[in-house]
Each structure stands twice: as structure tokens, then as C-alpha cells.
Design a protein around this motif. Structure first.
Motif, PDB file in Angstrom:
ATOM      1  N   TYR A  51      18.523   4.876  -4.839  1.00  0.00           N
ATOM      2  CA  TYR A  51      17.269   4.934  -5.366  1.00  0.00           C
ATOM      3  C   TYR A  51      16.599   3.641  -4.836  1.00  0.00           C
ATOM      4  N   LEU A  52      17.310   2.473  -4.588  1.00  0.00           N
ATOM      5  CA  LEU A  52      16.513   1.133  -3.909  1.00  0.00           C
ATOM      6  C   LEU A  52      16.255   1.552  -2.654  1.00  0.00           C
ATOM      7  N   VAL A  53      16.814   2.365  -1.821  1.00  0.00           N
ATOM      8  CA  VAL A  53      16.505   2.428  -0.406  1.00  0.00           C
ATOM      9  C   VAL A  53      15.320   3.419  -0.165  1.00  0.00           C
ATOM     10  N   THR A  54      15.167   4.438  -1.064  1.00  0.00           N
ATOM     11  CA  THR A  54      14.020   5.477  -0.975  1.00  0.00           C
ATOM     12  C   THR A  54      12.686   4.636  -1.547  1.00  0.00           C
ATOM     13  N   SER A  55      12.833   3.849  -2.623  1.00  0.00           N
ATOM     14  CA  SER A  55      11.795   3.233  -3.139  1.00  0.00           C
ATOM     15  C   SER A  55      11.245   2.270  -2.146  1.00  0.00           C
ATOM     16  N   THR A  56      12.245   1.852  -1.182  1.00  0.00           N
ATOM     17  CA  THR A  56      11.763   0.903  -0.277  1.00  0.00           C
ATOM     18  C   THR A  56      11.150   1.427   0.929  1.00  0.00           C
ATOM     19  N   VAL A  57      11.532   2.549   1.355  1.00  0.00           N
ATOM     20  CA  VAL A  57      11.130   3.393   2.445  1.00  0.00           C
ATOM     21  C   VAL A  57       9.816   3.982   2.287  1.00  0.00           C
ATOM     22  N   GLY A  58       9.478   4.375   0.842  1.00  0.00           N
ATOM     23  CA  GLY A  58       8.413   5.175   0.634  1.00  0.00           C
ATOM     24  C   GLY A  58       7.115   4.243   0.531  1.00  0.00           C
ATOM     25  N   CYS A  59       7.462   2.959   0.469  1.00  0.00           N
ATOM     26  CA  CYS A  59       6.014   2.055   0.146  1.00  0.00           C
ATOM     27  C   CYS A  59       5.158   2.156   1.509  1.00  0.00           C
ATOM     28  N   LEU A  60       5.690   1.953   2.682  1.00  0.00           N
ATOM     29  CA  LEU A  60       4.757   2.069   3.767  1.00  0.00           C
ATOM     30  C   LEU A  60       3.927   3.504   3.995  1.00  0.00           C
ATOM     31  N   PRO A  61       4.634   4.544   4.029  1.00  0.00           N
ATOM     32  CA  PRO A  61       4.084   5.795   3.900  1.00  0.00           C
ATOM     33  C   PRO A  61       2.552   6.077   2.853  1.00  0.00           C
ATOM     34  N   ALA A  62       3.209   5.376   1.515  1.00  0.00           N
ATOM     35  CA  ALA A  62       2.386   5.690   0.430  1.00  0.00           C
ATOM     36  C   ALA A  62       1.181   4.778   0.691  1.00  0.00           C
ATOM     37  N   GLY A  63       1.392   3.634   1.381  1.00  0.00           N
ATOM     38  CA  GLY A  63       0.205   2.728   1.579  1.00  0.00           C
ATOM     39  C   GLY A  63      -0.576   3.522   2.621  1.00  0.00           C
ATOM     40  N   TRP A  64      -0.182   4.037   3.685  1.00  0.00           N
ATOM     41  CA  TRP A  64      -0.729   4.575   4.819  1.00  0.00           C
ATOM     42  C   TRP A  64      -1.618   5.749   4.297  1.00  0.00           C
ATOM     43  N   ILE A  65      -0.936   6.563   3.411  1.00  0.00           N
ATOM     44  CA  ILE A  65      -1.552   7.740   2.825  1.00  0.00           C
ATOM     45  C   ILE A  65      -2.898   7.371   2.142  1.00  0.00           C
ATOM     46  N   MET A  66      -2.741   6.464   1.175  1.00  0.00           N
ATOM     47  CA  MET A  66      -3.874   5.880   0.588  1.00  0.00           C
ATOM     48  C   MET A  66      -5.003   5.320   1.331  1.00  0.00           C
ATOM     49  N   GLY A  67      -4.378   4.583   2.290  1.00  0.00           N
ATOM     50  CA  GLY A  67      -5.624   3.919   3.345  1.00  0.00           C
ATOM     51  C   GLY A  67      -6.497   5.130   3.986  1.00  0.00           C
ATOM     52  N   LYS A  68      -5.541   6.101   4.718  1.00  0.00           N
ATOM     53  CA  LYS A  68      -6.267   7.007   5.340  1.00  0.00           C
ATOM     54  C   LYS A  68      -7.135   8.128   4.313  1.00  0.00           C
ATOM     55  N   THR A  69      -6.647   8.420   3.410  1.00  0.00           N
ATOM     56  CA  THR A  69      -7.406   9.329   2.268  1.00  0.00           C
ATOM     57  C   THR A  69      -8.676   8.245   1.515  1.00  0.00           C
ATOM     58  N   LYS A  70      -8.352   7.127   1.396  1.00  0.00           N
ATOM     59  CA  LYS A  70      -9.265   6.195   0.767  1.00  0.00           C
ATOM     60  C   LYS A  70      -9.306   7.014  -0.915  1.00  0.00           C
ATOM     61  N   SER A  71      -8.002   7.113  -1.230  1.00  0.00           N
ATOM     62  CA  SER A  71      -7.964   7.655  -2.710  1.00  0.00           C
ATOM     63  C   SER A  71      -6.294   7.634  -2.904  1.00  0.00           C
ATOM     64  N   TYR A  72      -6.186   7.551  -4.277  1.00  0.00           N
ATOM     65  CA  TYR A  72      -4.848   7.244  -4.942  1.00  0.00           C
ATOM     66  C   TYR A  72      -4.727   8.272  -6.004  1.00  0.00           C
ATOM     67  N   ARG A  73      -5.688   8.960  -6.623  1.00  0.00           N
ATOM     68  CA  ARG A  73      -5.596   9.415  -7.698  1.00  0.00           C
ATOM     69  C   ARG A  73      -4.777  10.832  -7.701  1.00  0.00           C
ATOM     70  N   VAL A  74      -4.936  11.539  -6.663  1.00  0.00           N
ATOM     71  CA  VAL A  74      -3.950  12.619  -6.517  1.00  0.00           C
ATOM     72  C   VAL A  74      -2.445  12.377  -6.078  1.00  0.00           C
ATOM     73  N   LEU A  75      -2.314  11.432  -5.216  1.00  0.00           N
ATOM     74  CA  LEU A  75      -1.091  11.020  -4.869  1.00  0.00           C
ATOM     75  C   LEU A  75      -0.281  10.447  -6.012  1.00  0.00           C
ATOM     76  N   LEU A  76      -1.048   9.454  -6.879  1.00  0.00           N
ATOM     77  CA  LEU A  76      -0.427   8.760  -7.953  1.00  0.00           C
ATOM     78  C   LEU A  76       0.076   9.909  -8.907  1.00  0.00           C
ATOM     79  N   ILE A  77      -0.717  10.877  -9.534  1.00  0.00           N
ATOM     80  CA  ILE A  77      -0.459  11.965 -10.253  1.00  0.00           C
ATOM     81  C   ILE A  77       0.914  12.933  -9.857  1.00  0.00           C
ATOM     82  N   ALA A  78       0.766  13.217  -8.351  1.00  0.00           N
ATOM     83  CA  ALA A  78       1.792  14.028  -7.815  1.00  0.00           C
ATOM     84  C   ALA A  78       2.929  13.204  -8.086  1.00  0.00           C
ATOM     85  N   ALA A  79       3.137  11.837  -7.616  1.00  0.00           N
ATOM     86  CA  ALA A  79       4.214  10.952  -7.461  1.00  0.00           C
ATOM     87  C   ALA A  79       4.867  10.722  -8.994  1.00  0.00           C
TER      88      ALA A  79
END
Length: 568
Positions: free
Chosen positions: A346-374
């Protein structure tokens, strides 16, 4: 981001003067020629280290039972952790609001200094009250350190904020893993004091790094408002109402069900006082001219919705960190290091996932869809955790790793505001309050279910063996503080060959009880996902504007020059 300064220029800070409103509005213009350089990268790293301190200091809570074994004080053990939480909750919004006015650097550096002192006080403890005192100092220090989250966001252009936040949260998650394992190793080797000493060293390193690497210009408010007007405009009444209300709620959640029963006049009075105080705070803030909760934060629904997201996220993250670490010894292993190993997927995947999550939000300039899906993803796999039993360790490892991916997204949501200190610390307060509330609710669910399941499961084993007459003695032994196997060995008339089946029944009762905790967590996360459907798009606010420029540029030059004629 939820409300730009330009959109909110009709709301005034101190005396409603048109000049101040214009000064703040001018800061919303894009700095298209501004580029992030080495100074910003170093500052972001230093600020991320400061943010890690709050996480590291909480890892000592995973070994409280070892601390109590060494210094005593089981009756007040809850205050070792909650003394920290209480001061963080009470001080964070105050520090955030003041930091928006006076600057964030010295709140962060001062927080590191106080946290370092508190850590070394706790490391030298020979009584539980010294531990509590040290953790209270650490709580104040943490409140200063989490101002670094706001500082991290305002030194980046709006469009790059998700990347910076993803990086900071990755370091934060790494700190959680490192701190958890180190605390377990120290505890197992009877050196729990070194967990505090390690944290104290980290506070010192982070404070020095911020002191050297973070050289921001004056805040937007400080650039446009005289000092005496800023001091006069501080919402002192709002600060007292909020701090007092949160203190009442935290004390009630800490004492309820342990020091006092939930229906006692003390707990009811604290809960009512805290809730009434929050209502009074809200009404006062609604009418106040210079509120702690600046009205511009509520220009649309995004900020209150995200505060609710943080509240539930706190229930999920802190609830899982604390309660899952308690479920593991109930079902699998009681060894401190082994517990940390089982927690690690749990700790490792929550760590590894932070960078791609930030990258997706930066690229899409959005976080609503990603947040709901998560959140839907987390609801699914926390719900599946209800199926875990003592024979299904692999299921626990797989499901916890999968919902860890979803929690990575919820931890990298940038707070959409120009008042980064106020907004950021309020979001942290919401997370901390959510964590305390969640732990209280989920613990109550577990204890109520366990009290019903244990007699049934143990009684069935004894009835099958024709030994029902010794059920009271067995139940009394299991309710003692001694290890179950040792306590059962002292029960008169209990055949030794029944100890194994009884211990199996205890594990089965635990699994059946923890099941409902996970169901409750999944339902709350699902409700959170539904709430997020009402978030508004932030794409128009993802511009090149930087609130606090560190790099040499015309933007920094303009921010270094005060815009008021006289400075007190």
C-alpha cells in the motif's frame, strides 16, 4: 485556481479600498516570460523536505505500545499521538492565514526548530507526560512545516503546480515508508527513542535547507498593504473560535469511549461545544470584513468541495494507516518489522503513483475526471478488503496495493486558490480532522462488532468440544492485556488442545469485525466520488502566473517592490 484574484477583486482584504483591490488584481496577470530554474527546483526540494517532517513525526505513533511498555502510562497513551494532532489542527489554519500576510519562510523554519526540540524532548522521556509534552511541541512544529505546501505551490506557475505537488508528495510518501520501517526496527531492538531522534535530525536538516534555498519576495498582501493595516486586519475572533472549536472536538474524540463513555456529560458537552463553536465561527466569518476564511475562496464550489475531499481523504489515509496496522497483527503477524512489510504494498503504490498523477493533471489541466476515477477505484478495492481473513494474506497484499494507487491521486490535488497559505493549511486541517474522526468511527465499528462476534465464535468452539462451562473463564482471559496464548494457558480446566482452535476463533472474530470497517470506508469514499462530480473545470486558471517568483526576472522585480506609499 478555483477563483482568480481578478474574479474576486470585488472582495476587499482590510479596509475595502480600491487601491488594495487593484494591487492584488494586478498579480493575476500571466508571467509568460517567466521560466523555472535551479533556484526554484532547490526551493521545491527544501520545502518538500519540510513537509516530510509532519509525516515522519506521525510514524512514531505506530510504535506507541513499545513506548508505553518502556515508560508506562497506558491510560494516557492516546494523548501521545493526539497531543500532536490537536496542536497541528488548532495552529495550522492560524499559521496559514498569518503566513499569507507576513510571509511563509519563518513559519516553516520556526516550525522545524520547534519540531526538532519536541522530538528530542520525546526521545529523552522517562514518563508518558514527557512524551506527550514533546509531541505537543512537535504538533506546533508540524503546523509551521505544512505551510511549506502552500509555499511549494506559489513559487510555481499555475500550469506547473501539479508537477511540483506530485514531486513533493512522492518525497512525502517515501518519508512515510522510511519512517514506518525505521520505527519498527528501532522498536524491535528496544531503541524506540531513536525514532524521535531521527525525526529531530530531519527537522533540523529541512529547516536549514529552507533557510538557505527559499528566498521569496514579500507576499502579495505585504506588497500592497502597510504593516499596521495587516496587523489590524487579522481575524483574532475567528482564530479563537476556530482553535477553540477544533480543540473541543479533538479532545472529545480522544476521550470518548476510553477516558469517558460516549454518553457522559463531559463528552457530550465537548462535542456540542465544538459543533456550536464551528457554527458560530461560520456565521461570524460570513459577516466579518477581514475573515480568516477569505470570501474569495468560495467564489465557486471547488474549494468547499475539495475541503470535503480532504476530510474524507484523511478518514481514508489516516484511518488505513492506523487501523490497517492494527488489523495486521490481529490476523497475520504481531512482529513490528513484519507488520511494516505487509503494509509496504500500500505504501509503495501510493508513493509511486504520485508522480504520474501529477503529470496527468499537468498535461490535461484538469483533475475532476481523474479524481472521480481514483475514488471509485479506491471504493472498489477497500470494499474488497472486507473479504480478507487470516488465510488470505495474498488478498490483503493485492487489494491494499491496488487501492494505494488510487490514494496517490487524492494526495496530489493542488488547492485552487491565490491565498495558498490559508487554503493549503485549511485542507490539511480538514485531512487531520477527517483522520481523527475516521479513526474514532472505524474503531467504534470494530469494537462493537468484535464484542458481538468474539463470544459467538469462541462459544461455538467450546460447545463443539463439550466445554461450554468454562466459557466465562476463557472470555475473561481473552479480555486481559496478556498475550492470548499465555492468558489461555492459565485458564483452569481448559484442555491444551483447545488453545489452538480458540486462537483461530479469535482471528475469525477479528476478520468478521474488520470486515465492517472496510465496508464503511468504501461507502464513505463512494460518497466522496459522487460529491466530486460537482467540481468545476480549472483549465482557464492553469496559466503562467506565478504568485511568488524566485528566479531573476521582471516578475520578481515587480514583486520585490512595495506598492504602498508608507510602510509601518
Amino acid at each position: 485556481m478555483a477563483a482568480t484574484v481578478k474574479e474576486a477583486s470585488s472582495t476587499h482584504l482590510e479596509d475595502s479600498s480600491h487601491e488594495q483591490s487593484e494591487a492584488l488584481t494586478s498579480n493575476s496577470s500571466d508571467a509568460a516570460d517567466y521560466s523555472v530554474g535551479v533556484k526554484t527546483v532547490l526551493a521545491i526540494t527544501a520545502l518538500a523536505l519540510a513537509n516530510c517532517n509532519a509525516t515522519l513525526s506521525n510514524t512514531t505513533n505506530t510504535i506507541i505500545r513499545y513506548q508505553v511498555m518502556a515508560v508506562g502510562g497506558a491510560s494516557v497513551a492516546s494523548w501521545i499521538a493526539n497531543g500532536n494532532f490537536l496542536l497541528t489542527l488548532a495552529c495550522a489554519p492560524i499559521f496559514g492565514s498569518l503566513a499569507d500576510r507576513f510571509g511563509k519562510k519563518w513559519f516553516i523554519v520556526g516550525g522545524c526548530a520547534v519540531g526538532m526540540a519536541g522530538s528530542f524532548v520525546s526521545s529523552s522521556a522517562t514518563s508518558p507526560y514527557t512524551l506527550i509534552g514533546g509531541n505537543i511541541l512537535v504538533g506546533v512544529g508540524n503546523a509551521g512545516c505544512i505551510v511549506s505546501i502552500a509555499a511549494n505551490q506559489e513559487i510555481m506557475p499555475n500550469r506547473l503546480r501539479p508537477y511540483a505537488f506530485g514531486f513533493a508528495q512522492t518525497l512525502n510518501s517515501i518519508a512515510a515508508i522510511l519512517g514506518t520501517f525505521l520505527a519498527a526496527v528501532f522498536a524491535q531492538n528496544s531503541m524506540w527513542q531513536w525514532s524521535y531522534r531521527f525525526n529531530g535530525i530531519c527537522f533540523a536538516v529541512a529547516g536549514l535547507a529552507v533557510l538557505l534555498a527559499y528566498q521569496p519576495p514579500p507576499t502579495a498582501i505585504r506588497r500592497s498593504t502597510a504593516l499596521h493595516e495587516i496587523i489590524r486586519g487579522i481575524d483574532y475572533i475567528g482564530i479563537l473560535l476556530l482553535a477553540g472549536s477544533l480543540a473541543c472536538l479533538v479532545i472529545a474524540l480522544t476521550w470518548g469511549g476510553s477516558t469517558y463513555t460516549w454518553h457522559s456529560s463531559m463528552i457530550i458537552g465537548l462535542l456540542v461545544g465544538g459543533c456550536v463553536g464551528l457554527v458560530a465561527f461560520g456565521l461570524y466569518e460570513w459577516k466579518a470584513k477581514s475573515p480568516l476564511l477569505d470570501h474569495r475562496l468560495f467564489a465557486n464550489n471547488n474549494f468547499p468541495i475539495l475541503c470535503f475531499v480532504c476530510l474524507v481523504d484523511g478518514m481514508m489515509l489516516l484511518g488505513i494507516n492506523v487501523l490497517y496496522s492494527q488489523e495486521i497483527p490481529d490476523l497475520f503477524q504481531a512482529d513490528a518489522v513484519r507488520i511494516a512489510v505487509i503494509l509496504s504494498p500500500y505504501l509503495v503504490t501510493s508513493t509511486v503513483g504520485c508522480l504520474p498523477a501529477g503529470w496527468i493533471m499537468g498535461k490535461t489541466k484538469s483533475y475532476r475526471v481523474l479524481l472521480i476515477a481514483a475514488l471509485l477505484w479506491c471504493a472498489l478495492f477497500t470494499g474488497l478488503m472486507a473479504l480478507v481473513t487470516s488465510e488470505r494474506l495474498k488478498w490483503a497484499l493485492a487489494f491494499s496495493a491496488l487501492f494505494g494507487i488510487g490514494t496517490a491521486v487524492t494526495t496530489v490535488i493542488p488547492i485552487p486558490s491565490f491565498l495558498f497559505g490559508t487554503a493549503g493549511t485549511l485542507s490539511i486541517t480538514a485531512r487531520a480532522l477527517g483522520g481523527l474522526t475516521g479513526i474514532t468511527i472505524f474503531t467504534a465499528i470494530y469494537e462493537n462488532k468484535y464484542a458481538a462476534h468474539l463470544p459467538k465464535y469462541v462459544g461455538y468452539v467450546l460447545a463443539q468440544a463439550g466445554e461450554s462451562q468454562i466459557t466465562p473463564g476463557v472470555m475473561k482471559a481473552l479480555s486481559s492485556h496478556a498475550p492470548p496464548a499465555i492468558a489461555l494457558g492459565a485458564v483452569p480446566g481448559l484442555p491444551s488442545d483447545l488453545i489452538g482452535p480458540i486462537l483461530g476463533a479469535v482471528k475469525a472474530a477479528n476478520a468478521a469485525s474488520w470486515k465492517w470497517v472496510w465496508v464503511a470506508i468504501a461507502c464513505i469514499i463512494l460518497a466522496n466520488a459522487i460529491t466530486c462530480c460537482f467540481l468545476k473545470s480549472v483549465k482557464p486558471a492553469m496559466t503562467s502566473h506565478v504568485e511568488s517568483a524566485l528566479e531573476k526576472s521582471t516578475t520578481r522585480d515587480s514583486q520585490m517592490m512595495p506598492k504602498v506609499k508608507s510602510m509601518a
